[in-house]
Design an enzyme around this catalytic site. Structure first.
Site, PDB file in Angstrom:
ATOM      1  N   TRP A 154       8.325  -2.366   7.025  1.00  0.00           N
ATOM      2  CA  TRP A 154       8.907  -1.034   7.049  1.00  0.00           C
ATOM      3  C   TRP A 154       8.246  -0.030   6.121  1.00  0.00           C
ATOM      4  CZ3 TRP A 154      10.364  -0.915   2.044  1.00  0.00           C
ATOM      5  CH2 TRP A 154      10.894  -2.067   1.463  1.00  0.00           C
ATOM      6  N   ASN A 155       7.349  -0.478   5.256  1.00  0.00           N
ATOM      7  CA  ASN A 155       6.940   0.494   4.229  1.00  0.00           C
ATOM      8  C   ASN A 155       5.920   1.530   4.701  1.00  0.00           C
ATOM      9  OD1 ASN A 155       5.214  -1.721   4.214  1.00  0.00           O
ATOM     10  ND2 ASN A 155       4.539  -1.320   2.146  1.00  0.00           N
ATOM     11  N   LYS A 178       5.543  -5.496  17.426  1.00  0.00           N
ATOM     12  CA  LYS A 178       6.958  -5.630  17.037  1.00  0.00           C
ATOM     13  C   LYS A 178       7.062  -5.010  15.642  1.00  0.00           C
ATOM     14  CE  LYS A 178       9.953  -7.572  15.038  1.00  0.00           C
ATOM     15  NZ  LYS A 178      10.756  -6.826  14.030  1.00  0.00           N
ATOM     16  N   GLY A 231       3.873  -8.453   6.163  1.00  0.00           N
ATOM     17  CA  GLY A 231       5.282  -8.535   5.770  1.00  0.00           C
ATOM     18  C   GLY A 231       5.451  -9.416   4.558  1.00  0.00           C
ATOM     19  N   GLY A 232       6.653  -9.911   4.385  1.00  0.00           N
ATOM     20  CA  GLY A 232       6.972 -10.704   3.208  1.00  0.00           C
ATOM     21  C   GLY A 232       6.409 -12.124   3.306  1.00  0.00           C
ATOM     22  N   GLU A 253      -1.008 -10.454   6.058  1.00  0.00           N
ATOM     23  CA  GLU A 253      -1.095  -9.548   4.900  1.00  0.00           C
ATOM     24  C   GLU A 253       0.263  -9.608   4.237  1.00  0.00           C
ATOM     25  OE1 GLU A 253      -3.640  -8.031   3.795  1.00  0.00           O
ATOM     26  OE2 GLU A 253      -5.053  -7.942   5.445  1.00  0.00           O
ATOM     27  N   LEU A 254       0.328 -10.232   3.072  1.00  0.00           N
ATOM     28  CA  LEU A 254       1.644 -10.526   2.501  1.00  0.00           C
ATOM     29  C   LEU A 254       1.877  -9.784   1.180  1.00  0.00           C
ATOM     30  CD1 LEU A 254       1.598 -14.323   3.399  1.00  0.00           C
ATOM     31  CD2 LEU A 254       2.447 -12.418   4.766  1.00  0.00           C
ATOM     32  N   CYS A 287       2.730  -3.070  -1.072  1.00  0.00           N
ATOM     33  CA  CYS A 287       2.280  -4.424  -1.362  1.00  0.00           C
ATOM     34  C   CYS A 287       1.302  -4.435  -2.528  1.00  0.00           C
ATOM     35  CB  CYS A 287       1.627  -5.014  -0.119  1.00  0.00           C
ATOM     36  SG  CYS A 287       0.359  -3.945   0.566  1.00  0.00           S
ATOM     37  N   GLU A 388       7.882 -10.657  -6.476  1.00  0.00           N
ATOM     38  CA  GLU A 388       7.693  -9.289  -5.969  1.00  0.00           C
ATOM     39  C   GLU A 388       9.053  -8.582  -5.884  1.00  0.00           C
ATOM     40  OE1 GLU A 388       6.626  -8.747  -1.814  1.00  0.00           O
ATOM     41  OE2 GLU A 388       5.024  -7.394  -2.446  1.00  0.00           O
TER      42      GLU A 388
END
Ligand code: NAD
Length: 495
Positions: A154-155, A178, A231-232, A253-254, A287, A388
């Site tokens: 969402w960021n 998605k 995402g997370g 990409e976490l 992130c 985080e």
């Protein structure tokens, strides 16, 4: 009450209602009030979208375009996005509450990805190999992978999608996106622009809803060749495991817990600004947030005082105003999580020297605001330094010398980014070699470009986005062997 904007899903070039008939509310973080309705998709919608993408991959309309023609479509999409950038920026703010100053600029920058990868599309060349066999002509071709699924957080919904979408389309793939259930509107709006640019139906599809309900159905679908996820870390690990069952190519990409290291030979005024931009920009919801500020003991007190003074001047409030510097955080659960981490930091013995709660300024109203917060006296073993937070919460960790700075910097499970502030050219050249992160900034922070590879070391992820090589992450190589021999030799011996 004003009517909510109702979105549908985009499959095979058409807007469709979700199979469930249900919709999720999208909230404006500044007011905490709902403003849009987003389809709640399930497995049936996921399968429909994958099937549309698969058909598009097989149909002549997309497959027969040569790379130059694909590049042309990408550049046209870039032009259309540019014309719509202001509108897209406002939609992003409406959904994620980040500043219009940042989201507007981000949306204006998106076309560069489509220009860059549009230009690259027809420069991916195979090779004729100097093969060691007689009477044989062997060459390589680089081909698209097929149906690529893109799952985004969402960021920065459009930016993080664009980093995947532009190389994937340039390489000739078809895509199912998605977006986050919290911020789906901008991606659905983008679908109209992709159609306007002239991409064949089915090449770009969007389904929305919860990860476990629709995201997982995409990740496990046998016709999907590639999953690009941002995402997370927990969701990322789950996606990786599920995708492994059918051996899909995956990029992740976490999260991050990036160190921003301030040496005593730096320009202090610049480093203060760098520390602020590392953590309070985007209310820390990035992130690459420089959430661990490592400060050399010799300047620790002077630096901390200047940092706090500067941070106090941050203008907090309405994200749609161009001069606001700190906006709300995106979601209610995230808001609660950040406040929870502040309690954890205090319990673990960190000293809160700025902020530490919910602001009471009238400009913040009922929005999900968190004060810019600084904890001093943080030990790198504390949870506030290891986990985080994804909010405007900075931990200051003192260090003695270079070796200790590097040791602390690397002592986390993450390795996404890092910053170094120094006036010493030797340090500027040598320390980046010792830091385990995919990006190192020296005397700057939070810079990103379509030209520079981006991705994580350690548990910050797998694969790289941006830069020339990112297009290869959406292609596979085929070796073609042509015999020019008059006669086929002994069939019982390998050639
Ligand atoms: P999240 O992991 O909760 O959700 C990300 C996306 O994954 C959403 O679309 C969600 O619906 C989907 N998802 C969740 N579970 C899923 C499942 N089981 N199967 C398939 N899809 C699933 O992350 P978030 O809270 O939206 O975003 C914040 C996180 O994203 C932070 O950890 C941040 O560091 C990370 N992030 C990383 C980068 C990067 O480039 N490294 C950039 C931005 C954000």
């Amino acid at each position: 009450m004003t009517e909510l904007k109702k979105y549908e899903i985009f499959i095979n070039g058409e807007w469709k209602k979700p199979n469930s008939g249900e919709y999720l509310k999208s909230y404006y973080p500044f007011t905490g009030k709902e403003w849009a309705l987003i389809p709640r998709c399930n497995e049936t919608d996921a399968h429909l979208a994958v099937s549309a993408a698969k058909q598009a991959m097989e149909a002549d309309e997309w497959r027969s375009l040569n790379a130059t023609q694909r590049g042309h479509l990408l550049r046209r999409l870039g032009d259309i996005i540019e014309k719509n950038a202001d509108r897209l920026g406002k939609i992003e703010v409406q959904d994620n509450g980040k500043l219009i100053a940042e989201m507007g600029m981000q949306c204006k920058y998106l076309p560069q990805w489509f220009y860059y990868y549009g230009g690259l599309a027809d420069k991916i060349e195979g090779a004729v190999l100097p093969i060691d066999k007689p009477d044989t002509f062997t060459y390589t071709r680089h081909e698209p992978l097929g149906v690529c699924v893109m799952i985004t957080p969402w960021n920065s919904p459009l930016l993080l999608l664009t980093m995947k979408l532009a190389p994937a389309l340039a390489a000739g793939n078809a895509v199912v996106v998605k977006p986050s259930e919290f911020t789906s509107a901008s991606t659905l709006e983008l679908a109209n622009l992709v159609k306007e640019a002239g991409f064949p139906d089915g090449v770009f599809n969007v389904v929305t809803g919860y990860g476990p309900e629709v995201g997982e159905a995409l990740v496990t679908h046998p016709d999907v060749a590639r999953v690009a996820f941002t995402g997370g870390p927990m969701s990322g690990a789950n996606v990786y495991e599920k995708a492994a069952a059918s051996l899909k190519k995956v990029s992740l990409e976490l999260g991050g817990k990036s160190p921003n290291i301030v040496f005593d030979d730096c320009n202090i005024e610049n480093a203060v600004k760098g520390a602020i931009s590392g953590i309070f920009a985007a209310s820390g919801q990035t992130c690459i947030a420089g959430s661990r500020l490592l400060v050399q003991k010799t300047i620790h007190n002077e630096f901390t005082d200047k940092l706090v003074e500067f941070a106090k001047t941050a203008k907090i409030g309405d994200p749609m105003l161009p001069d606001t510097q700190v906006g709300p955080v995106t979601t209610q659960p995230q808001f609660q999580k950040i406040l929870g981490y502040m309690d954890i930091a205090r319990e673990d013995g960190a000293e809160c020297i700025l902020g530490g709660g919910r602001p009471t300024n009238p400009e913040c109203g009922d929005g999900w605001f968190v004060e810019p917060t600084i904890f001093a006296g943080v030990d790198n073993k504390m949870r506030i330094a290891q986990e985080e937070v994804f909010g405007p919460v900075l931990s200051i960790i003192p260090f003695e010398d270079e070796d200790e700075a590097v040791e602390i910097a690397n002592d986390v499970i993450y390795g996404l980014a890092s910053g170094i502030w120094t006036g010493d050219i030797r340090r500027a050249m040598e320390i980046p070699k010792r830091i385990k992160s995919g990006t190192v900034w020296v005397n700057t922070y939070r810079a990103l470009s379509y030209i520079a590879p981006f991705g994580g070391y350690k548990q910050s992820g797998l694969g790289r986005e941006n830069g020339q090589k990112a297009i290869e992450e959406y292609m596979q190589t085929k070796a073609v062997w042509i015999s020019t021999a008059k006669e086929t030799p002994n069939p019982f011996i390998m050639r």
